[in-house]
Motif scaffolding. Structure first.
Motif, short mmCIF file in Angstrom:
data_model
loop_
_atom_site.label_atom_id
_atom_site.label_comp_id
_atom_site.label_asym_id
_atom_site.label_seq_id
_atom_site.Cartn_x
_atom_site.Cartn_y
_atom_site.Cartn_z
N THR A 199 13.57 22.54 63.74
CA THR A 199 13.86 20.98 63.37
C THR A 199 12.26 20.62 62.53
O THR A 199 11.99 19.50 62.12
CB THR A 199 13.52 20.11 64.49
N ARG A 200 11.57 21.67 62.13
CA ARG A 200 10.38 21.42 61.27
C ARG A 200 10.88 21.07 59.95
O ARG A 200 11.76 21.41 59.43
CB ARG A 200 9.62 22.79 61.47
N ASP A 201 10.04 20.26 59.27
CA ASP A 201 10.16 19.84 57.85
C ASP A 201 9.83 21.20 56.99
O ASP A 201 8.82 21.48 56.60
CB ASP A 201 9.50 18.84 57.70
N LYS A 246 10.49 21.59 53.94
CA LYS A 246 9.79 21.15 52.55
C LYS A 246 8.45 20.89 52.30
O LYS A 246 7.90 21.37 51.10
CB LYS A 246 10.36 19.71 52.20
N LEU A 247 7.95 20.86 53.51
CA LEU A 247 6.24 21.18 53.56
C LEU A 247 5.74 22.68 53.18
O LEU A 247 4.69 22.65 52.38
CB LEU A 247 5.59 20.41 54.72
N ASP A 306 7.48 24.52 51.27
CA ASP A 306 7.82 24.66 49.88
C ASP A 306 6.59 24.24 49.22
O ASP A 306 6.24 24.78 48.13
CB ASP A 306 9.05 24.18 49.59
N VAL A 339 1.07 25.01 57.99
CA VAL A 339 2.16 24.14 58.06
C VAL A 339 3.03 24.15 59.16
O VAL A 339 3.25 23.21 59.60
CB VAL A 339 2.86 24.17 56.65
N ARG A 374 1.78 23.65 62.99
CA ARG A 374 1.16 22.44 63.21
C ARG A 374 2.49 21.62 63.93
O ARG A 374 2.30 20.79 64.83
CB ARG A 374 0.64 21.88 62.12
N GLN A 375 3.56 21.87 63.02
CA GLN A 375 4.64 20.90 63.47
C GLN A 375 5.44 21.54 64.83
O GLN A 375 5.79 20.71 65.60
CB GLN A 375 5.68 20.99 62.44
N TRP A 426 -0.29 12.81 65.68
CA TRP A 426 0.10 12.42 64.22
C TRP A 426 1.64 12.06 64.28
O TRP A 426 2.24 11.20 63.58
CB TRP A 426 -0.12 13.43 63.26
N LYS A 427 2.20 12.77 65.04
CA LYS A 427 3.81 12.51 65.16
C LYS A 427 4.21 11.36 65.75
O LYS A 427 5.43 10.58 65.40
CB LYS A 427 4.34 13.83 65.86
#
Ligand SMILES: Nc1ncnc2c1ncn2[C@@H]1O[C@H](COP(=O)(O)OP(=O)(O)O)[C@@H](O)[C@H]1O
Ligand SMILES: [Mg+2]
Lengths: 283, 263
Positions: free
Chosen positions: A173-175, A177-178, A180, A196, A199-200, A277-278
């Motif tokens: 489920t991590r993003d 796009k980050l 990329d 990146v 961290r998520q 942060w989340k």
């Protein structure tokens, strides 16, 4: 030099606040603090009140009063043996969870990235997750006898699948796009993972860590109780055998206290560090 | 020497051809806008240009030193402050954090971010401020080529105008060329030296248009007249307004406040 002193003086003047304003701010802050703390205190009071009512109607051989329980707790805490029991349980949970984190999170990361592994482990994880903890206690007692090892094995087996599934989910489920984005600035695969993705993943795992810890403690107590091995669970078994309800309640309270101590001492700081942060200010 | 040449690029996603024989050349210092309807493969081409994606075939020649990139939805790291985000590419390069932060403050000033904005987290910033942070991040590596992938699509028109002016100003100040992807012809006409039109299905560049003069010198009236005239008469632009909803990607569907927010 003088000019500087003057500017600093001017800044201090601006910072100076009228005393009545200070009192007002203080009162507002106090009010806010009370609003935050009072509901919790009321909840605790309600709980203790119901407990005491139960004590009054059933008598002290069924349900000792909160005060009697507190005295029993103090008796445990003032003996070296009592501390030994607490340490034994916490140490078992700590060692078993360390293993579970290494295996569960390690395999979870691998399976999150490699579809083949994920498909291969999926049935295994489902079966393990469905196994009742009691079944493991019985099996490990048959295999290893009622020992330190059988309890650790049980805790590890119960918590590993949860950490595994949590990690796989976190990877998926991590993003991306980050990542990329990082690649566009020349990040290598390893940098994209550590700076990146990880961290998520850790942020998603933060709530899972709390649940796993609580589960680890519950299983530890249960396994110690069944196997009658030294520890809070074993002490609970002995208290039951002696029909010593004061002590039984004291050990229950100590178990909860030990869980909370680890939760607030280790898990919450970890969650705040990786997950704040989340969830914004929610932690 | 700061151009980009994409030669006969082909790319296939899961058996579906997205780009076929696409060639695009930018001159040194030139800002080329790439327009095309949503789903035509613009972002895919941008990712190929930025070396994020390797095309199935084709050649990429980069005669610039270093590129920076600004994305749709900003793509800021949600756990870093604005300052940390701007410094991120420098930290990736191995620069010490303190030096990277110092440099971040420098470029932040160039995009009119205040020092107090730098401490804020992305979710405390408005869309416009996030776009500024994303531009500053791209500028941090001192690029001589910038790739923009619809960076202002989610902003309201007034704000978009201001961001376009900022890009024109920065490109003149820092003398970078670049590729500016958009599906808004007015935006393209305002920012770019030249406008290349991508085929609706990614089957090559159909051709290019050249508005009069350099970006920054064109009047609003001239831009308006150009856009009106070209959309009405130029057959290259016939498909620009035809959006195939089915071909839209996650980028366009992305919701900055949702559970998969990408700010
Ligand atoms: N990661 C991906 N996997 C599969 N298909 C994709 C992926 N990214 C984009 N596509 C598809 O490729 C086509 C072009 O997408 P994109 O380059 O994002 O177009 P644009 O930026 O012009 O809107 C779309 O049909 C989209 O659905
Ligand atoms: Mg796109």
């Amino acid at each position: 030099m003088r000019a500087m002193t003057r500017t600093i003086g001017a800044q201090l003047d601006r910072l100076r606040v009228a005393p009545e304003e200070l009192v007002e701010t203080g009162l507002v802050l106090l009010g806010r603090w009370l609003l935050r703390v009072v509901p919790g205190l009321l909840g605790v009071a309600l709980f203790l009140g119901l407990w005491h009512l139960g004590h009054l109607s059933y008598g002290q051989f069924i349900l000792p009063s909160p005060v009697q329980t507190l005295q029993a707790i103090l008796r445990v805490l003032s003996s070296a043996e009592g501390w030994g029991l607490i340490t034994a349980t916490i140490a078992r949970v700590a060692m078993a969870l360390t293993t579970a984190v290494m295996v569960g999170v390690g395999l979870g990361l691998a399976a999150g990235y490699v579809t083949f592994l994920r498909r291969m482990f999926a049935p295994l994880a489902t079966i393990l997750l469905g196994m009742p903890a009691t079944a493991w206690v019985i099996l490990t007692m048959i295999w290893f006898g009622p020992s330190h090892g059988s309890i650790m094995f049980t805790i590890t087996l119960v918590t590993t699948p949860m950490l595994y599934l949590g990690t796989v989910d976190a990877v998926l489920t991590r993003d991306r796009k980050l990542e990329d984005m990082a690649a566009a600035f020349g990040a290598r695969a390893w940098q994209r993972f550590t700076r990146v993705a990880l961290r998520q993943i850790l942020a998603t795992l933060a709530p899972v860590s709390g649940i796993t810890l609580a589960l680890g403690f519950k299983v530890a107590i249960m396994a110690e109780l069944v196997a009658n091995v030294a520890g809070l669970g074993g002490a609970l078994a002995r208290a039951r055998a002696n029909m010593d309800i004061d002590m039984a309640l004291a050990y229950v309270a100590l178990t909860v206290a030990a869980l909370l101590a680890v939760e607030y001492g280790m898990i919450r700081p970890f969650q705040r560090r990786v997950g704040q942060w989340k969830r914004g200010g929610a932690l | 020497m700061s151009g980009l040449a994409l030669v006969s690029i082909n790319h296939v996603y899961n058996g579906r051809s997205v780009l076929r024989d696409v060639s695009l050349l930018t001159q040194p210092g030139e800002v080329v806008a790439l327009v095309g309807p949503s789903g035509s493969g613009k972002s895919t081409l941008a990712a190929i240009a930025a070396d994020v994606l390797t095309p199935d075939s084709g050649r990429i020649l980069r005669s610039y030193r270093r590129h920076g990139m600004v994305f749709q939805q900003s793509r800021l790291l949600p756990w870093e402050s604005a300052r940390g985000n701007i410094a991120f590419p420098l930290v990736l390069d191995g620069m010490a954090r303190a030096d990277a932060f110092e440099r971040a403050a420098e470029v932040a000033a160039a995009v009119a971010l205040l020092p107090s904005d730098l401490e804020k987290m992305p979710d405390q910033l408005s869309g416009g401020m996030r776009a500024r942070v994303a531009i500053a991040r791209a500028l941090a590596v001192a690029p001589d080529f910038l790739i923009f992938d619809e960076p202002f699509a989610a902003l309201d028109p007034a704000l978009r105008r201001r961001m376009q002016d900022l890009v024109i100003h920065l490109s003149a100040t820092f003398e970078f060329g670049g590729l500016f992807i958009t599906h808004d012809l007015t935006e393209a006409a305002r920012i770019a030296d030249r406008i290349a039109v991508l085929d609706r299905k990614g089957e090559g560049i159909l051709g290019s248009l050249k508005p009069e003069g350099r970006p920054g010198t064109r009047s609003e009236a001239a831009i308006y007249a150009f856009v009106q005239h070209e959309t009405a008469t130029n057959p290259l632009l016939a498909d620009l307004m035809n959006v195939d909803e089915r071909a839209l990607t996650y980028d366009d569907a992305c919701d900055t406040s949702g559970p998969r927010r990408c700010c």
